[in-house]
Design a protein around this motif. Sequence first.
Motif, PDB file in Angstrom:
ATOM      1  N   ILE A  12     -26.888 -31.606  50.104  1.00 18.58           N
ATOM      2  CA  ILE A  12     -27.296 -31.434  51.510  1.00 18.58           C
ATOM      3  C   ILE A  12     -27.931 -30.022  51.632  1.00 18.58           C
ATOM      4  CG2 ILE A  12     -27.009 -31.869  54.024  1.00 18.58           C
ATOM      5  CD1 ILE A  12     -24.509 -33.507  53.373  1.00 18.58           C
ATOM      6  N   ALA A  13     -28.968 -29.931  51.820  1.00 18.75           N
ATOM      7  CA  ALA A  13     -29.795 -28.631  51.937  1.00 18.75           C
ATOM      8  C   ALA A  13     -29.545 -28.276  53.533  1.00 18.75           C
ATOM      9  CB  ALA A  13     -31.449 -28.707  51.743  1.00 18.75           C
ATOM     10  N   ARG A  14     -28.828 -26.986  53.492  1.00 18.26           N
ATOM     11  CA  ARG A  14     -28.484 -26.407  54.812  1.00 18.26           C
ATOM     12  C   ARG A  14     -29.749 -25.517  55.441  1.00 18.26           C
ATOM     13  NH1 ARG A  14     -25.218 -30.226  56.852  1.00 18.26           N
ATOM     14  NH2 ARG A  14     -23.066 -30.709  55.389  1.00 18.26           N
ATOM     15  N   THR A  15     -30.140 -24.814  54.453  1.00 20.94           N
ATOM     16  CA  THR A  15     -31.296 -23.893  54.715  1.00 20.94           C
ATOM     17  C   THR A  15     -31.930 -23.878  53.304  1.00 20.94           C
ATOM     18  OG1 THR A  15     -30.321 -21.795  53.901  1.00 20.94           O
ATOM     19  CG2 THR A  15     -29.631 -22.415  56.403  1.00 20.94           C
ATOM     20  N   GLN A  16     -32.946 -23.179  53.516  1.00 25.94           N
ATOM     21  CA  GLN A  16     -33.577 -22.966  52.095  1.00 25.94           C
ATOM     22  C   GLN A  16     -32.728 -22.500  50.983  1.00 25.94           C
ATOM     23  OE1 GLN A  16     -37.148 -20.310  52.781  1.00 25.94           O
ATOM     24  NE2 GLN A  16     -38.273 -21.865  53.630  1.00 25.94           N
ATOM     25  N   ALA A  60     -14.040 -31.384  57.550  1.00 25.31           N
ATOM     26  CA  ALA A  60     -12.746 -31.562  57.974  1.00 25.31           C
ATOM     27  C   ALA A  60     -11.933 -32.390  56.964  1.00 25.31           C
ATOM     28  CB  ALA A  60     -12.534 -32.351  59.330  1.00 25.31           C
ATOM     29  N   PRO A  61     -10.442 -32.265  57.012  1.00 27.98           N
ATOM     30  CA  PRO A  61      -9.552 -33.166  56.122  1.00 27.98           C
ATOM     31  C   PRO A  61      -9.627 -34.413  56.433  1.00 27.98           C
ATOM     32  CG  PRO A  61      -8.429 -31.748  57.467  1.00 27.98           C
ATOM     33  CD  PRO A  61      -9.974 -31.467  57.606  1.00 27.98           C
ATOM     34  N   GLY A  62      -9.268 -35.317  55.716  1.00 31.64           N
ATOM     35  CA  GLY A  62      -8.899 -36.812  55.927  1.00 31.64           C
ATOM     36  C   GLY A  62     -10.290 -37.434  55.774  1.00 31.64           C
ATOM     37  N   LYS A  63     -11.153 -37.360  55.005  1.00 29.14           N
ATOM     38  CA  LYS A  63     -12.436 -37.939  54.523  1.00 29.14           C
ATOM     39  C   LYS A  63     -12.417 -38.646  53.098  1.00 29.14           C
ATOM     40  CE  LYS A  63     -15.539 -34.977  57.661  1.00 29.14           C
ATOM     41  NZ  LYS A  63     -15.784 -36.158  58.341  1.00 29.14           N
ATOM     42  N   GLU A  64     -13.187 -39.444  52.774  1.00 31.81           N
ATOM     43  CA  GLU A  64     -13.102 -40.048  51.489  1.00 31.81           C
ATOM     44  C   GLU A  64     -13.796 -38.888  50.432  1.00 31.81           C
ATOM     45  OE1 GLU A  64     -15.380 -43.609  51.413  1.00 31.81           O
ATOM     46  OE2 GLU A  64     -13.462 -44.753  52.586  1.00 31.81           O
ATOM     47  N   TYR A  65     -14.565 -37.977  51.086  1.00 34.77           N
ATOM     48  CA  TYR A  65     -15.029 -36.987  50.159  1.00 34.77           C
ATOM     49  C   TYR A  65     -14.670 -35.767  50.497  1.00 34.77           C
ATOM     50  CZ  TYR A  65     -18.151 -36.300  54.332  1.00 34.77           C
ATOM     51  OH  TYR A  65     -18.465 -36.058  55.600  1.00 34.77           O
ATOM     52  N   ILE A  66     -14.821 -34.678  49.719  1.00 32.88           N
ATOM     53  CA  ILE A  66     -14.650 -33.133  50.026  1.00 32.88           C
ATOM     54  C   ILE A  66     -16.103 -32.564  50.037  1.00 32.88           C
ATOM     55  CG2 ILE A  66     -12.083 -32.971  49.437  1.00 32.88           C
ATOM     56  CD1 ILE A  66     -13.268 -31.847  46.734  1.00 32.88           C
ATOM     57  N   GLU A  67     -16.171 -31.475  50.864  1.00 32.84           N
ATOM     58  CA  GLU A  67     -17.518 -30.685  50.720  1.00 32.84           C
ATOM     59  C   GLU A  67     -17.344 -29.427  50.622  1.00 32.84           C
ATOM     60  OE1 GLU A  67     -20.778 -31.772  53.714  1.00 32.84           O
ATOM     61  OE2 GLU A  67     -20.415 -29.556  54.189  1.00 32.84           O
ATOM     62  N   VAL A  68     -18.220 -28.758  49.789  1.00 25.68           N
ATOM     63  CA  VAL A  68     -18.254 -27.043  49.653  1.00 25.68           C
ATOM     64  C   VAL A  68     -19.651 -26.935  49.999  1.00 25.68           C
ATOM     65  CG1 VAL A  68     -16.131 -27.049  48.161  1.00 25.68           C
ATOM     66  CG2 VAL A  68     -18.527 -27.342  47.182  1.00 25.68           C
ATOM     67  N   THR A  69     -19.805 -25.585  50.426  1.00 23.58           N
ATOM     68  CA  THR A  69     -21.425 -24.960  50.652  1.00 23.58           C
ATOM     69  C   THR A  69     -21.511 -23.670  50.064  1.00 23.58           C
ATOM     70  OG1 THR A  69     -21.386 -26.590  52.604  1.00 23.58           O
ATOM     71  CG2 THR A  69     -22.928 -24.522  52.400  1.00 23.58           C
ATOM     72  N   LYS A  70     -22.506 -23.535  49.264  1.00 21.51           N
ATOM     73  CA  LYS A  70     -22.702 -22.265  48.802  1.00 21.51           C
ATOM     74  C   LYS A  70     -24.208 -21.843  48.995  1.00 21.51           C
ATOM     75  CE  LYS A  70     -22.153 -19.712  44.655  1.00 21.51           C
ATOM     76  NZ  LYS A  70     -23.090 -18.460  44.934  1.00 21.51           N
ATOM     77  N   ARG A  71     -24.306 -20.439  49.212  1.00 21.46           N
ATOM     78  CA  ARG A  71     -25.627 -19.869  49.279  1.00 21.46           C
ATOM     79  C   ARG A  71     -25.937 -19.638  47.749  1.00 21.46           C
ATOM     80  NH1 ARG A  71     -28.383 -17.573  53.082  1.00 21.46           N
ATOM     81  NH2 ARG A  71     -26.507 -17.354  54.328  1.00 21.46           N
TER      82      ARG A  71
END
Length: 236
Positions: A12-16, A60-71
Motif C-alpha cells: 500500500i503506497a502511503r506517500t510517494q 492493530a493486533p488481532g488481524k489475519e495479517y501483520i503490517e509494517v511501513t517504511k520510508r
Amino acid sequence: MIETQAKLIRKIARTQSVESFRFQPAERIDFIPGQFLQLIFDAADRNNKALNKYLSFSCAPGKEYIEVTKRLSQSEFSGRLKSMAIGDTVLARAPLGTCVFKPEYPKIAFVVGGIGITPAIAITEDIVGKSLNTDVAVVYSNRCEDDVAFKEQLDGWAGQRGNIKLAYTFTECKPREAACFFGCIDEALLRAKVADLKERIVFIFGPPKMVEAMRRVCEQAGCPQGNLRLENFIGY
C-alpha cells in the motif's frame, strides 16, 4: 517471541516515498500496540544489519495479517522490500519492544515526525477498533503535506470520534489547510494544541536525535518525566 515465515499479501503506497507491506505469518503473532518486529532477509548472518532490520507494526493486533511501513530509500534493505512480489516470504521475529499502550491510560499523546507515526497508527487503530474511551492527541510533523503518511486514516478516525484530536505541522513549506501549522514542534505548539499535556502519557517514537529533542520539548511544555514513553528507532 517467535520466528516465522511471513508471506507478502499486499503493498500500500502511503506517500510517494512511504509504503506499507502486509504479510500473512505462518504462525500467529500476538503483539501489543506499540511493539515492533525484525524482518530477516539474511537468516544465515543474523548480524547483517543491512538486511535484517527492525520495523514497527503499523496495524492493530488481532488481524489475519501483520503490517509494517517504511520510508523507502536507496538502501539494500529497502531494495529487498521493494522487489518482493505478492506471495514472496521473509522471516519475521516478533514481538519486540516495551513502549506499549495500556488500556488503563485515560489520556495519551503522540509527539512524532515522519515515519515515527507507525506505532501511533497501531495504537490508535486498536483504540478505535475496541471503542475505548482513551483521549488521544496526535502532534505530527512532516516536511510538507504530501509527506503525511496515514493522513486519510487519521482524519477519518478524528472525524468519527470526539476523543481523537490532530495537529499537523510542516517544516519546509506553509500548509494548504488552514488548520495545519508551519514550523517545528516546539513548546508553544504543544501548549497551544495539547493544553493538558501534563495529564497525558506521551509517546515519542523516532530516530534517537529526534526522540531526545522531543523529550526536551515535552518536558519544557510541562510533561512530567514519568509520563514519557520513548522508543528509539534502530538502524535508520
